[in-house]
Write a protein that holds these residues in place. Structure first.
Motif, PDB file in Angstrom:
ATOM      1  N   LEU A  92      29.948 -55.905 -12.906  1.00  0.00           N
ATOM      2  CA  LEU A  92      29.996 -54.731 -13.787  1.00  0.00           C
ATOM      3  C   LEU A  92      31.152 -54.841 -14.767  1.00  0.00           C
ATOM      4  O   LEU A  92      31.016 -54.493 -15.955  1.00  0.00           O
ATOM      5  CB  LEU A  92      30.123 -53.463 -12.947  1.00  0.00           C
ATOM      6  CG  LEU A  92      30.121 -52.141 -13.713  1.00  0.00           C
ATOM      7  CD1 LEU A  92      28.813 -51.952 -14.464  1.00  0.00           C
ATOM      8  CD2 LEU A  92      30.339 -50.976 -12.748  1.00  0.00           C
ATOM      9  N   GLU A  95      30.178 -57.043 -17.609  1.00  0.00           N
ATOM     10  CA  GLU A  95      29.262 -56.331 -18.512  1.00  0.00           C
ATOM     11  C   GLU A  95      30.025 -55.388 -19.440  1.00  0.00           C
ATOM     12  O   GLU A  95      29.755 -55.330 -20.644  1.00  0.00           O
ATOM     13  CB  GLU A  95      28.244 -55.526 -17.701  1.00  0.00           C
ATOM     14  CG  GLU A  95      27.142 -56.352 -17.089  1.00  0.00           C
ATOM     15  CD  GLU A  95      26.059 -55.473 -16.482  1.00  0.00           C
ATOM     16  OE1 GLU A  95      25.846 -54.343 -16.975  1.00  0.00           O
ATOM     17  OE2 GLU A  95      25.436 -55.908 -15.518  1.00  0.00           O
ATOM     18  N   TYR A 102      30.258 -48.540 -21.848  1.00  0.00           N
ATOM     19  CA  TYR A 102      29.566 -48.466 -20.559  1.00  0.00           C
ATOM     20  C   TYR A 102      28.713 -47.213 -20.453  1.00  0.00           C
ATOM     21  O   TYR A 102      29.149 -46.112 -20.799  1.00  0.00           O
ATOM     22  CB  TYR A 102      30.560 -48.474 -19.394  1.00  0.00           C
ATOM     23  CG  TYR A 102      29.879 -48.221 -18.065  1.00  0.00           C
ATOM     24  CD1 TYR A 102      29.075 -49.200 -17.488  1.00  0.00           C
ATOM     25  CD2 TYR A 102      29.996 -46.987 -17.423  1.00  0.00           C
ATOM     26  CE1 TYR A 102      28.408 -48.967 -16.294  1.00  0.00           C
ATOM     27  CE2 TYR A 102      29.335 -46.749 -16.223  1.00  0.00           C
ATOM     28  CZ  TYR A 102      28.546 -47.742 -15.657  1.00  0.00           C
ATOM     29  OH  TYR A 102      27.883 -47.514 -14.489  1.00  0.00           O
ATOM     30  N   SER A 103      27.494 -47.410 -20.024  1.00  0.00           N
ATOM     31  CA  SER A 103      26.639 -46.317 -19.569  1.00  0.00           C
ATOM     32  C   SER A 103      25.757 -46.900 -18.477  1.00  0.00           C
ATOM     33  O   SER A 103      25.358 -48.071 -18.550  1.00  0.00           O
ATOM     34  CB  SER A 103      25.782 -45.764 -20.712  1.00  0.00           C
ATOM     35  OG  SER A 103      24.876 -46.741 -21.176  1.00  0.00           O
ATOM     36  N   GLN A 105      22.976 -48.371 -16.230  1.00  0.00           N
ATOM     37  CA  GLN A 105      21.735 -49.016 -16.647  1.00  0.00           C
ATOM     38  C   GLN A 105      20.526 -48.135 -16.409  1.00  0.00           C
ATOM     39  O   GLN A 105      19.589 -48.117 -17.206  1.00  0.00           O
ATOM     40  CB  GLN A 105      21.532 -50.351 -15.920  1.00  0.00           C
ATOM     41  CG  GLN A 105      20.228 -51.041 -16.312  1.00  0.00           C
ATOM     42  CD  GLN A 105      20.149 -52.480 -15.889  1.00  0.00           C
ATOM     43  OE1 GLN A 105      21.156 -53.141 -15.764  1.00  0.00           O
ATOM     44  NE2 GLN A 105      18.943 -52.961 -15.669  1.00  0.00           N
ATOM     45  N   ARG A 108      20.089 -45.997 -19.342  1.00  0.00           N
ATOM     46  CA  ARG A 108      19.607 -46.757 -20.504  1.00  0.00           C
ATOM     47  C   ARG A 108      18.116 -47.029 -20.374  1.00  0.00           C
ATOM     48  O   ARG A 108      17.361 -46.910 -21.339  1.00  0.00           O
ATOM     49  CB  ARG A 108      20.379 -48.070 -20.637  1.00  0.00           C
ATOM     50  CG  ARG A 108      21.872 -47.898 -20.881  1.00  0.00           C
ATOM     51  CD  ARG A 108      22.508 -49.157 -21.454  1.00  0.00           C
ATOM     52  NE  ARG A 108      22.308 -50.336 -20.633  1.00  0.00           N
ATOM     53  CZ  ARG A 108      23.142 -50.737 -19.673  1.00  0.00           C
ATOM     54  NH1 ARG A 108      24.237 -50.025 -19.402  1.00  0.00           N
ATOM     55  NH2 ARG A 108      22.904 -51.830 -18.975  1.00  0.00           N
ATOM     56  N   GLU A 109      17.698 -47.379 -19.163  1.00  0.00           N
ATOM     57  CA  GLU A 109      16.283 -47.656 -18.941  1.00  0.00           C
ATOM     58  C   GLU A 109      15.453 -46.376 -19.109  1.00  0.00           C
ATOM     59  O   GLU A 109      14.353 -46.406 -19.677  1.00  0.00           O
ATOM     60  CB  GLU A 109      16.064 -48.238 -17.537  1.00  0.00           C
ATOM     61  CG  GLU A 109      16.773 -49.555 -17.281  1.00  0.00           C
ATOM     62  CD  GLU A 109      16.267 -50.687 -18.157  1.00  0.00           C
ATOM     63  OE1 GLU A 109      15.167 -50.557 -18.737  1.00  0.00           O
ATOM     64  OE2 GLU A 109      16.963 -51.702 -18.267  1.00  0.00           O
ATOM     65  N   TYR A 112      14.946 -45.619 -22.702  1.00  0.00           N
ATOM     66  CA  TYR A 112      13.930 -46.516 -23.256  1.00  0.00           C
ATOM     67  C   TYR A 112      12.538 -45.999 -22.924  1.00  0.00           C
ATOM     68  O   TYR A 112      11.657 -45.924 -23.796  1.00  0.00           O
ATOM     69  CB  TYR A 112      14.117 -47.932 -22.712  1.00  0.00           C
ATOM     70  CG  TYR A 112      12.897 -48.816 -22.875  1.00  0.00           C
ATOM     71  CD1 TYR A 112      12.539 -49.311 -24.123  1.00  0.00           C
ATOM     72  CD2 TYR A 112      12.081 -49.121 -21.776  1.00  0.00           C
ATOM     73  CE1 TYR A 112      11.399 -50.098 -24.283  1.00  0.00           C
ATOM     74  CE2 TYR A 112      10.950 -49.906 -21.921  1.00  0.00           C
ATOM     75  CZ  TYR A 112      10.607 -50.395 -23.172  1.00  0.00           C
ATOM     76  OH  TYR A 112       9.489 -51.168 -23.320  1.00  0.00           O
ATOM     77  N   TYR A 131      11.827 -49.888 -10.929  1.00  0.00           N
ATOM     78  CA  TYR A 131      12.677 -50.157  -9.766  1.00  0.00           C
ATOM     79  C   TYR A 131      11.873 -50.692  -8.578  1.00  0.00           C
ATOM     80  O   TYR A 131      12.429 -51.395  -7.729  1.00  0.00           O
ATOM     81  CB  TYR A 131      13.533 -48.929  -9.432  1.00  0.00           C
ATOM     82  CG  TYR A 131      14.709 -48.878 -10.380  1.00  0.00           C
ATOM     83  CD1 TYR A 131      15.907 -49.501 -10.060  1.00  0.00           C
ATOM     84  CD2 TYR A 131      14.605 -48.294 -11.642  1.00  0.00           C
ATOM     85  CE1 TYR A 131      16.968 -49.519 -10.948  1.00  0.00           C
ATOM     86  CE2 TYR A 131      15.661 -48.305 -12.547  1.00  0.00           C
ATOM     87  CZ  TYR A 131      16.837 -48.929 -12.196  1.00  0.00           C
ATOM     88  OH  TYR A 131      17.889 -48.978 -13.083  1.00  0.00           O
ATOM     89  N   TYR A 134      12.014 -54.293  -9.529  1.00  0.00           N
ATOM     90  CA  TYR A 134      13.292 -54.909  -9.156  1.00  0.00           C
ATOM     91  C   TYR A 134      13.353 -55.185  -7.648  1.00  0.00           C
ATOM     92  O   TYR A 134      13.890 -56.198  -7.210  1.00  0.00           O
ATOM     93  CB  TYR A 134      14.463 -54.005  -9.555  1.00  0.00           C
ATOM     94  CG  TYR A 134      14.721 -53.934 -11.041  1.00  0.00           C
ATOM     95  CD1 TYR A 134      14.619 -55.058 -11.846  1.00  0.00           C
ATOM     96  CD2 TYR A 134      15.098 -52.732 -11.646  1.00  0.00           C
ATOM     97  CE1 TYR A 134      14.859 -54.990 -13.211  1.00  0.00           C
ATOM     98  CE2 TYR A 134      15.344 -52.657 -13.006  1.00  0.00           C
ATOM     99  CZ  TYR A 134      15.226 -53.773 -13.787  1.00  0.00           C
ATOM    100  OH  TYR A 134      15.480 -53.715 -15.133  1.00  0.00           O
ATOM    101  N   SER A 215      23.340 -52.877  -8.731  1.00  0.00           N
ATOM    102  CA  SER A 215      23.679 -53.417 -10.049  1.00  0.00           C
ATOM    103  C   SER A 215      22.670 -52.995 -11.105  1.00  0.00           C
ATOM    104  O   SER A 215      23.034 -52.763 -12.274  1.00  0.00           O
ATOM    105  CB  SER A 215      23.749 -54.951 -10.001  1.00  0.00           C
ATOM    106  OG  SER A 215      24.787 -55.364  -9.157  1.00  0.00           O
ATOM    107  N   MET A 216      21.409 -52.892 -10.727  1.00  0.00           N
ATOM    108  CA  MET A 216      20.377 -52.457 -11.680  1.00  0.00           C
ATOM    109  C   MET A 216      20.455 -50.962 -11.979  1.00  0.00           C
ATOM    110  O   MET A 216      19.857 -50.494 -12.943  1.00  0.00           O
ATOM    111  CB  MET A 216      18.989 -52.804 -11.139  1.00  0.00           C
ATOM    112  CG  MET A 216      18.674 -54.285 -11.099  1.00  0.00           C
ATOM    113  SD  MET A 216      18.754 -55.107 -12.740  1.00  0.00           S
ATOM    114  CE  MET A 216      20.406 -55.835 -12.664  1.00  0.00           C
TER     115      MET A 216
END
Length: 218
Positions: A92, A95, A102-103, A105, A108-109, A112, A131, A134, A215-216
């Motif tokens: 992290l 990244e 930072y925001s 993930q 962010r997904e 989208y 997910y 994932y 992490s995802m």
């Protein structure tokens, strides 16, 4: 060694990269775009991948004489949590330094999916499906680790996920600029190495699942 090479090739072609690129190519041929332009296209694509991947994992497990339980074997206590979080926050930090912001993930997904969805419920369904994707992905990589351990040795059990999963992210060149795909491959190579070195150290296959899904989300 011959059986290990056969296993690795089948995994690469039928479980992860060959399967995924094949499905994406079919949808690209139909829609004209590598990237999903609507939630319905996204859901169709991701669930095609999820279902085919699940079937391929089951087939390879049977070929190895294993069960799904073998992909989550091991305990997850304080030591495993501590080592897992160390990897999560190290990655992290990289990244944050690279992105200079930072925001999470998962947000962010979700944004989208909101952009390509006709409703919030469809966006939530797409996010949940992502997910699931994932989760199946990391179980598939655990399969590669377990198979390499069973047919090879501990060194190969770390090497194969590092190269065939981590480094192979360079194949994303079909959907992103070459430099970005190369940087992603370098990042994922290091990440995969850290994940499965930690897995080997703890002897727990719950460790990569925790590291990857957290992490995802972060």
């Amino acid at each position: 060694m011959k059986k290990l090479l056969t296993f690795a090739l089948m995994w690469f072609v039928f479980v992860v990269w060959g399967l995924e690129l094949g499905v994406v190519w079919v949808f690209k041929s139909i829609t004209g775009s590598w990237i999903s332009q609507s939630s319905l296209v996204y859901l169709s694509k991701v669930w095609t991948i999820n279902c085919l991947r699940l079937l391929a994992v089951i087939a390879l497990l049977r070929w190895l004489g294993l069960s799904f339980r073998d992909l989550t074997e091991g305990s997850f206590g304080t030591r495993e949590l501590r080592l897992s979080l160390l990897v999560v926050f190290a990655v992290l930090l990289v990244e944050v330094i690279y992105l200079e912001s930072y925001s999470p993930q998962i947000l962010r997904e979700f944004h989208y999916h909101l952009r390509i969805s006709q409703s919030t419920w469809l966006a939530l369904a797409s996010l949940a499906s992502e997910y699931v994707y994932y989760t199946l992905e990391i179980l598939a990589v655990n399969l590669l680790y377990v198979g390499a351990l069973r047919l090879g040795n501990q060194r190969l059990a770390v090497l194969l996920p590092t190269v065939l999963w981590g480094s192979a992210h360079a194949l994303n060149i079909v959907v992103m600029p070459a430099i970005e795909a190369l940087l992603l491959a370098v990042y994922m190579t290091v990440f995969a190495f850290l994940i499965y070195t930690t897995t080997q150290k703890t002897g727990s296959l719950k460790v990569p699942i925790f590291i990857w899904l957290v992490s995802m989300a972060l």
